[in-house]
Design a protein around this motif. Structure first.
Motif, PDB file in Angstrom:
ATOM      1  N   LYS B 158       0.854  -1.193   0.000  1.00  0.00           N
ATOM      2  CA  LYS B 158       0.000   0.000   0.000  1.00  0.00           C
ATOM      3  C   LYS B 158       0.880   1.230   0.000  1.00  0.00           C
ATOM      4  O   LYS B 158       1.360   1.683  -1.011  1.00  0.00           O
ATOM      5  N   ARG B 159       1.140   1.747   1.216  1.00  0.00           N
ATOM      6  CA  ARG B 159       1.982   2.930   1.298  1.00  0.00           C
ATOM      7  C   ARG B 159       3.432   2.573   0.960  1.00  0.00           C
ATOM      8  O   ARG B 159       4.135   3.324   0.320  1.00  0.00           O
ATOM      9  N   VAL B 160       3.877   1.412   1.445  1.00  0.00           N
ATOM     10  CA  VAL B 160       5.218   0.941   1.092  1.00  0.00           C
ATOM     11  C   VAL B 160       5.058  -0.429   0.439  1.00  0.00           C
ATOM     12  O   VAL B 160       4.068  -1.112   0.671  1.00  0.00           O
ATOM     13  N   THR B 161       6.019  -0.813  -0.383  1.00  0.00           N
ATOM     14  CA  THR B 161       5.894  -2.119  -1.024  1.00  0.00           C
ATOM     15  C   THR B 161       6.120  -3.212   0.014  1.00  0.00           C
ATOM     16  O   THR B 161       6.790  -3.003   1.027  1.00  0.00           O
ATOM     17  N   LYS B 162       5.580  -4.386  -0.279  1.00  0.00           N
ATOM     18  CA  LYS B 162       5.712  -5.482   0.680  1.00  0.00           C
ATOM     19  C   LYS B 162       7.161  -5.929   0.791  1.00  0.00           C
ATOM     20  O   LYS B 162       7.611  -6.339   1.860  1.00  0.00           O
ATOM     21  N   GLU B 163       7.921  -5.814  -0.323  1.00  0.00           N
ATOM     22  CA  GLU B 163       9.337  -6.188  -0.260  1.00  0.00           C
ATOM     23  C   GLU B 163      10.073  -5.293   0.721  1.00  0.00           C
ATOM     24  O   GLU B 163      10.880  -5.744   1.531  1.00  0.00           O
ATOM     25  N   TYR B 164       9.753  -3.996   0.624  1.00  0.00           N
ATOM     26  CA  TYR B 164      10.404  -3.040   1.529  1.00  0.00           C
ATOM     27  C   TYR B 164      10.012  -3.342   2.967  1.00  0.00           C
ATOM     28  O   TYR B 164      10.851  -3.420   3.856  1.00  0.00           O
ATOM     29  N   ALA B 165       8.701  -3.527   3.185  1.00  0.00           N
ATOM     30  CA  ALA B 165       8.221  -3.760   4.546  1.00  0.00           C
ATOM     31  C   ALA B 165       8.861  -5.012   5.128  1.00  0.00           C
ATOM     32  O   ALA B 165       9.325  -5.020   6.273  1.00  0.00           O
ATOM     33  N   GLY B 166       8.901  -6.067   4.323  1.00  0.00           N
ATOM     34  CA  GLY B 166       9.447  -7.324   4.817  1.00  0.00           C
ATOM     35  C   GLY B 166      10.912  -7.193   5.163  1.00  0.00           C
ATOM     36  O   GLY B 166      11.368  -7.646   6.208  1.00  0.00           O
ATOM     37  N   MET B 167      11.666  -6.548   4.287  1.00  0.00           N
ATOM     38  CA  MET B 167      13.100  -6.427   4.528  1.00  0.00           C
ATOM     39  C   MET B 167      13.378  -5.534   5.731  1.00  0.00           C
ATOM     40  O   MET B 167      14.257  -5.816   6.543  1.00  0.00           O
ATOM     41  N   LYS B 168      12.598  -4.458   5.856  1.00  0.00           N
ATOM     42  CA  LYS B 168      12.794  -3.545   6.982  1.00  0.00           C
ATOM     43  C   LYS B 168      12.591  -4.290   8.297  1.00  0.00           C
ATOM     44  O   LYS B 168      13.423  -4.226   9.200  1.00  0.00           O
ATOM     45  N   LEU B 169      11.489  -5.023   8.348  1.00  0.00           N
ATOM     46  CA  LEU B 169      11.166  -5.790   9.544  1.00  0.00           C
ATOM     47  C   LEU B 169      12.287  -6.790   9.864  1.00  0.00           C
ATOM     48  O   LEU B 169      12.765  -6.881  10.996  1.00  0.00           O
ATOM     49  N   THR B 170      12.733  -7.498   8.825  1.00  0.00           N
ATOM     50  CA  THR B 170      13.735  -8.536   9.045  1.00  0.00           C
ATOM     51  C   THR B 170      15.050  -7.945   9.545  1.00  0.00           C
ATOM     52  O   THR B 170      15.626  -8.422  10.522  1.00  0.00           O
ATOM     53  N   ILE B 171      15.518  -6.903   8.861  1.00  0.00           N
ATOM     54  CA  ILE B 171      16.821  -6.353   9.229  1.00  0.00           C
ATOM     55  C   ILE B 171      16.772  -5.720  10.617  1.00  0.00           C
ATOM     56  O   ILE B 171      17.678  -5.908  11.430  1.00  0.00           O
ATOM     57  N   TYR B 172      15.691  -5.011  10.927  1.00  0.00           N
ATOM     58  CA  TYR B 172      15.550  -4.435  12.272  1.00  0.00           C
ATOM     59  C   TYR B 172      15.676  -5.529  13.334  1.00  0.00           C
ATOM     60  O   TYR B 172      16.444  -5.427  14.278  1.00  0.00           O
ATOM     61  N   LEU B 173      14.885  -6.578  13.149  1.00  0.00           N
ATOM     62  CA  LEU B 173      14.861  -7.625  14.172  1.00  0.00           C
ATOM     63  C   LEU B 173      16.202  -8.334  14.256  1.00  0.00           C
ATOM     64  O   LEU B 173      16.678  -8.684  15.337  1.00  0.00           O
ATOM     65  N   LEU B 174      16.853  -8.541  13.105  1.00  0.00           N
ATOM     66  CA  LEU B 174      18.125  -9.256  13.133  1.00  0.00           C
ATOM     67  C   LEU B 174      19.221  -8.420  13.780  1.00  0.00           C
ATOM     68  O   LEU B 174      20.035  -8.934  14.538  1.00  0.00           O
ATOM     69  N   ILE B 175      19.233  -7.126  13.483  1.00  0.00           N
ATOM     70  CA  ILE B 175      20.249  -6.285  14.113  1.00  0.00           C
ATOM     71  C   ILE B 175      20.018  -6.281  15.621  1.00  0.00           C
ATOM     72  O   ILE B 175      20.967  -6.399  16.415  1.00  0.00           O
TER      73      ILE B 175
END
Lengths: 470, 502
Positions: B158-175
């Motif tokens: 929607k506002r952000v692409t799902k690829e962006y949302a997924g990667m953001k979530l993943t990298i945040y949690l992994l860091i």
């Protein structure tokens, strides 16, 4: 002297010569037999090596050691050779009428590695190294009609020769001071002096070249990309492990920190390697090249274990080298299969692999995530060892860099997953690799998951292999 | 019955179901769904059995299972539950069961979806069930990757692409988890130096006398790691984008239980093993918690997308949990755990219903929707229950949590608690405004084609709605259980750290 102690080395040499001769002697139709003989021969040698694990002996007045440490790496090299040869089954058509020599060069490289891991003397080590390197010079340029491959071969030859010269210079300086080339006797005859520092630094540079530490990595990406994919896999996994095996023996036994505090130099190199290797990998659009940079970064992680210079760190080096075989060869094996069908290893070639071959897409994802160190896969346990060692040694900053960079590496690994699962592709015909390639893929998958979920067997093996250093 | 490994069965049923699903041909979609539903149902029933069979008079860890796993790393496969983990376990199985039904209508790659969903559930459950730090971390990271794959494959842009949302979530949690891992390794090394052989057992680690500086450093690392997972301000940015991009089931599990691993970890690992460090870092957490409560609530006021509203509101609600944790006393910790449970069921219900609505109307913009109570009375009832729970209406389970937290936290942080209470007002404003716009008002002709909840779509509403109401009216069982868990935790810390830190 009991010659049977050297049976693996002798068998490997015989197998190499046998495949070479059979390749010439057999009629054209029967040449496929050579590959089968090579694989079964290696499996036989592997079994022999596993059964002789734990035998301790010193040959030729301490020049050549038969010990658990050497045997551990021997097993590792043989496993990777088998997996690479099996996964290359579909790729070999590209070698046209030079298929059979491919096996012999692989086996000679293997022999060189085995010698490197067991050598307790610098010249013997150097001979092993050269045997391996010369075989790789040829293998790298094996796609004769491919410019990239030819370029890679020449580059590797020139740069490899330079790095060997540097290493040899380092060896000669150490010999000049200590008066011996037997690794375990060096420490008895040296004192800290400028010449020794120069020697150690040259040795570090020579080894750093082989394990492609930044800033000695310039050769790696081009050569990894240009070389035939199975060769790249073998180069990235086994030759690196061999260099580490030799490096550990030289530095931990021959030149322990007591002689000169070299591990701070290595710590800086490792930090740069982990940071730059991972950051550059982020931008790659070719999977093979991405794997090349990732394997540079992986070398940085493994080096951390040597820097730690304690039980957990050294165990980590061995543990990680072993799991790295399965994870990295798994990833390269999928890349090989994709290249056979799509003709390239560009990331676009991996589009919709999730539909074309769910099995290979799953293996690729699992292997890459293992390289990134995501539990419950093998890579995580390896990293736990390495970074536990280095934190214990007081290098907390290095652990921060290493773990944060490995989390960042997930980005480029997942980009491959993204291409495989949501990338669009015109061609949706299923990809079915040959039986032997499938077997290799299954082995890599099973080992990567099993070592991660139940690491105890491998930790026990590693435990007995590092007793050398304790 | 005594030797029946009930926790292992609960834990691994979803994985076994995932393996079975892998063996089923991909066009057999109905059997795949049914297997997933049956496995999660059995897990749910087993967890309820655990809930009722836990002996509160005995207290402590029960249903223990322990197998030495990797001695060289001090790892053992150790499971066990107490008053803190049982509510989390029940929460997970409740939401897992509902999530299967909320995803009943998934059309693409049904097989992969349910396999990943079931792996995800095992991962989440594992973190609550294990008493070994290594295994805890292992399960914790198991969940991250399936979520990424689910977001990119079945998510929505929607506002952000799902690829962006997924990667953001993943990298945040992994860091975040990288910091946590460094903390864990530091504990590991300390135990190795102290005992000669390492241990990753949480209780053995809690017995070690760590130095003050060490405790502060490690607790800070953990607060960062768990805080990122709990969407602690200012590390919350992944959360609204992630929920908006994720498919319904992932939003439910993520907002419902996954975030709670952060709070659970802070209490079970952070405070329990490192009480002195907790004492020093807690005021910082409390201040950040106010950032969560107020800042996120203000953002909610200006959101138009239903998922973003719930996403930011869950960031805001996590502020209550954080301040409860930071206050470090029996009542506030009780409140924090009740709040985690309450918020979990509430958020899961919200996301389930929003997902259902979005599937039918293809919009989540509150300005386009309106008067839906006319066409979809059942959905409207569900949204009302979730919304009123969210703003803390007495009689629903969230009220119990919020009230307990405020009572507990007030004795430690006076001003901060008053600020936190003001969050309730903003919550009421944005929730009531949203519900009013979407559900009430004149009937809109364009939405006449929407069908109300029916058949399996009712299950998430029934299960989660029942949990909210029963938890609100009869909170005694839950509170007593949590109280026994927190009580024994605090008692152990007190007896170990002579003089009582808390």
């Amino acid at each position: 002297m009991d010659i049977t102690l050297l049976s693996s080395e002798i068998f490997i040499a015989i197998l190499g010569l046998l495949t070479l001769v059979l390749g010439l002697a057999l009629p054209k139709k029967a040449k496929d037999l050579v590959g089968i003989i090579a694989v079964w021969g290696l499996i036989f040698i592997l079994i022999e090596a596993i059964f002789s694990f734990g035998i301790e002996a010193s040959l030729f007045n301490g020049v050549y050691m038969i010990d658990s440490y050497g045997s551990f790496f021997k097993i590792l090299f043989i496993i990777s050779a088998i997996l690479v040869i099996m996964s290359a089954a579909d790729y070999l058509v590209r070698f046209e009428n030079r298929k059979t020599e491919f096996y012999s060069f692989m086996i000679f490289a293997l022999l060189g590695m085995v010698i490197m891991a067991a050598a307790n003397e610098l010249i013997t080590l150097y001979i092993g190294l050269e045997l391996m390197a010369v075989s790789f010079y040829i293998l790298t340029a094996y796609l004769l009609n491919d410019e990239l491959s030819a370029e890679a071969g020449l580059k590797y030859l020139i740069l490899g020769a330079v790095s060997s010269a540097i290493l040899l210079f380092g060896i000669s300086l150490v010999y000049a001071i200590s008066g011996t080339t037997v690794i375990s006797e060096i420490i008895l005859n040296i004192s800290l002096q400028p010449l020794l520092v120069a020697g150690i630094i040259l040795l570090i540079a020579g080894f750093a070249f082989k394990i492609s530490l930044i800033p000695f990595h310039m050769w790696a990406p081009d050569i990894y990309q240009g070389a035939p994919t199975p060769v790249t896999a073998f180069l990235a996994v086994a030759s690196k492990a061999a260099a580490f095996a030799a490096m550990l023996r030289v530095f931990v036994i021959g030149l322990p920190i007591a002689s000169f505090d070299w591990n701070f130099i290595l710590a800086i190199l490792a930090a740069i390697t982990m940071i730059v290797g991972n950051l550059v990998a982020l931008k790659q659009t070719n999977v093979k090249r991405m794997l090349a940079y990732s394997s540079i970064a992986q070398a940085g992680y493994i080096l951390v274990g040597l820097i730690a210079f304690n039980v957990y760190g050294l165990k980590g080096v061995l543990f990680y080298s072993m799991l790295y075989v399965f994870s990295n060869i798994g990833a390269f094996a999928v890349a090989t299969s994709v290249e056979v069908v799509a003709g390239s290893t560009d990331i676009k070639a991996f589009n919709s692999l999730g539909k074309r071959s769910p099995f290979m897409a799953a293996i690729m994802t699992v292997c890459l995530l293992s390289l990134a160190g995501i539990p419950p896969l093998a890579g995580f346990v390896g990293k736990f060892y390495l970074f536990a060692g280095v934190i214990q040694a007081g290098y907390l900053w290095l652990a921060f860099i290493g773990l944060i960079m490995s989390m960042i590496s997930v980005y480029y690994y997942l980009n491959v997953a993204k291409a495989m699962y949501i990338g669009e592709s015109q061609d949706v015909t299923p990809i079915i690799p040959s039986f032997s390639a499938q077997l290799a893929l299954w082995t890599c998958l099973a080992a990567t998951i099993l070592i991660g979920v139940y690491p105890a067997p491998l930790t026990n093996l590693v435990q007995s292999a590092v007793t050398l250093f304790l | 019955m005594l030797n029946f490994p009930i926790l292992s069965v609960t834990l691994f049923l979803p994985i076994i179901a995932a393996i079975v699903i892998l063996l089923i041909p991909r066009h057999q979609e109905q059997p795949i769904r049914i297997i997933a539903a049956v496995a999660t149902l059995i897990s749910l029933m087993l967890s309820i059995i655990v809930f009722f069979n836990y002996d509160q008079s005995l207290g402590g860890i029960q249903f223990i299972e322990k197998i030495i796993w990797t001695p060289d790393l001090g790892v053992s496969y150790a499971l066990g539950v107490d008053g803190i983990s049982i509510p989390m376990l029940v929460l997970t199985t409740l939401i897992g069961f509902s999530a299967v039904f909320a995803s009943w209508k998934i059309k693409e790659r049904v097989k992969e979806f349910f396999v990943l969903l079931l792996i995800l559930l095992t991962g989440v459950m594992g973190t609550f069930l294990t008493t070994d730090l290594f295994i805890f971390f292992l399960f914790y990271e198991v969940v991250v990757i399936p979520i990424y794959l689910m977001v990119i494959m079945w998510g929505s842009s929607k506002r952000v692409t799902k690829e962006y949302a997924g990667m953001k979530l993943t990298i945040y949690l992994l860091i975040g988890s990288a910091f946590l891992l460094i903390g864990i390794i530091m504990l590991f090394i300390q135990s190795y130096l102290a005992f000669g052989t390492p241990t990753m057992d949480i209780f053995a680690l809690a017995n070690l006398p760590f130095g003050t500086t060490f405790q502060i450093v490690v607790f800070a690392l953990m607060a960062f790691g768990f805080g990122t997972l709990l969407s602690m301000f200012p590390f919350h940015a992944w959360s609204p984008d992630g929920y908006a991009g994720a498919p319904t089931a992932v939003s439910m599990i993520h907002a419902g239980v996954l975030k709670k691993i952060g709070g659970y970890g802070l209490i079970r690992i952070g405070i329990f093993i490192l009480p002195v460090g907790a004492k020093v870092i807690a005021p910082i957490i409390a201040v950040l918690a106010i950032g969560n409560i107020i800042y996120a609530a203000f953002i909610c006021l200006s959101q138009k997308d239903l998922k973003y509203i719930v996403g930011y509101s869950s960031v805001s609600h996590m502020g209550y949990v954080l301040i409860g944790v930071a206050a470090l006393n029996l009542i506030s910790l009780n409140g924090a755990i009740i709040m985690m449970f309450a918020h979990g069921v509430m958020a899961a219900l919200f996301f389930a219903l929003i997902g259902n609505l979005y599937e039918k109307s293809h919009t989540r913009n509150i300005d386009e929707l309106g008067g839906l109570a006319h066409q979809m009375p059942k959905l409207a009832t569900g949204l009302m229950i979730a919304g009123l729970a969210s703003l803390g209406l007495p009689g629903l389970v969230n009220f119990v949590g919020e009230f307990t937290i405020f009572v507990g936290a007030f004795s430690t942080f006076k001003v901060l608690t008053i600020l936190a209470v003001s969050g309730i007002i903003f919550t009421a404003v944005y929730i009531l405004r949203t519900l009013g716009t979407v559900l009430f008002g004149p009937r809109k002709e364009e939405w006449d084609h929407l069908e109300d909840l029916q058949g399996v779509e009712m299950i998430p509403l029934l299960v989660l709605g029942a949990a909210i109401i029963i938890g609100g009216i009869l909170p005694f069982g839950l509170i007593d259980l949590i109280n026994s868990g927190v009580g024994s935790l605090i008692a152990q810390i007190g007896s170990m750290q002579m003089g009582g830190i808390l």
